[in-house]
Design a protein around this motif. Sequence first.
Motif, PDB file in Angstrom:
ATOM      1  N   GLU A 158      14.287 146.088  64.460  1.00  0.00           N
ATOM      2  CA  GLU A 158      14.871 145.297  63.367  1.00  0.00           C
ATOM      3  C   GLU A 158      15.724 144.154  63.914  1.00  0.00           C
ATOM      4  OE1 GLU A 158      14.978 148.562  63.675  1.00  0.00           O
ATOM      5  OE2 GLU A 158      13.664 149.209  62.033  1.00  0.00           O
ATOM      6  N   ARG A 159      16.465 144.449  64.980  1.00  0.00           N
ATOM      7  CA  ARG A 159      17.317 143.411  65.573  1.00  0.00           C
ATOM      8  C   ARG A 159      16.477 142.335  66.241  1.00  0.00           C
ATOM      9  NH1 ARG A 159      21.427 140.230  65.238  1.00  0.00           N
ATOM     10  NH2 ARG A 159      22.878 140.197  66.993  1.00  0.00           N
ATOM     11  N   ILE A 216      16.371 138.213  65.293  1.00  0.00           N
ATOM     12  CA  ILE A 216      16.544 137.126  66.270  1.00  0.00           C
ATOM     13  C   ILE A 216      15.324 136.209  66.277  1.00  0.00           C
ATOM     14  CG2 ILE A 216      16.762 136.622  68.734  1.00  0.00           C
ATOM     15  CD1 ILE A 216      18.446 139.207  68.952  1.00  0.00           C
ATOM     16  N   LEU A 217      14.133 136.795  66.211  1.00  0.00           N
ATOM     17  CA  LEU A 217      12.919 135.979  66.205  1.00  0.00           C
ATOM     18  C   LEU A 217      12.845 135.119  64.949  1.00  0.00           C
ATOM     19  CD1 LEU A 217      10.322 138.556  67.591  1.00  0.00           C
ATOM     20  CD2 LEU A 217      11.365 136.632  68.818  1.00  0.00           C
ATOM     21  N   ASP A 218      13.203 135.677  63.813  1.00  0.00           N
ATOM     22  CA  ASP A 218      13.206 134.900  62.572  1.00  0.00           C
ATOM     23  C   ASP A 218      14.199 133.744  62.659  1.00  0.00           C
ATOM     24  OD1 ASP A 218      11.260 136.417  61.371  1.00  0.00           O
ATOM     25  OD2 ASP A 218      12.644 137.633  60.183  1.00  0.00           O
ATOM     26  N   ALA A 219      15.386 134.023  63.199  1.00  0.00           N
ATOM     27  CA  ALA A 219      16.397 132.973  63.330  1.00  0.00           C
ATOM     28  C   ALA A 219      15.929 131.885  64.286  1.00  0.00           C
ATOM     29  CB  ALA A 219      17.711 133.578  63.819  1.00  0.00           C
TER      30      ALA A 219
END
Length: 205
Positions: A17-18, A22-25
């Motif tokens: 989930e983390r 980070i990838l989405d951001a």
Amino acid sequence: MQERPPAPNRRGRLTAEREREILDATFDLVAEVGYEQATLDEVARRTRASTATLYRRWENKPRLVITAMQARQYPPLPPVDTGDLRGDLVALARLMPPPHPAGAPTLGIWQAVLADPQLAQALREVLLAPYLDALRAILDRHVERGTIRPDNPALGHAETFLLGTFFVEKLFTGTEADADQLIAAVDALLLPALTAGGRPARPGA
């Protein structure tokens, strides 16, 4: 100024989930400001992560950005085996990364690839590797089946052909080749080259 990775630490791995957060951001940041202006410092700030965490997990900005593109844009590649060489190449062409709309993060990335060897390597190893692996599997299978002669010199250039067709269109027109353009190139050039000379002779024939 090039960002320098901090000294590694011994903290545990990120949860799935983390990582996705980070990838989405990262994807959103590159879409917002462009590849060149995006920094790991800003990704860290937006996600309340440390730059050490980002470097430990993804090594550098190019690999993080390409991984973020892969996570957002491209599902896992399914097996390709239609039983026919052309059918396999057409199926692979339809699975290649699709063209992107204006303003998508990839537009700045294709330009940066030419000047950033790390980004080019990450693009190949993270984003394009599944397609190249699938192409090699197709070619090896059809050599075994006798569709392609094992000494056909086109085997050594098939990867370059596939990627070249994909990227040359980008250089000439500003957009990636779509599936129909790839298939047309396969029919006109790659397929004839791979089947030139007919089937290899069987031992004792």
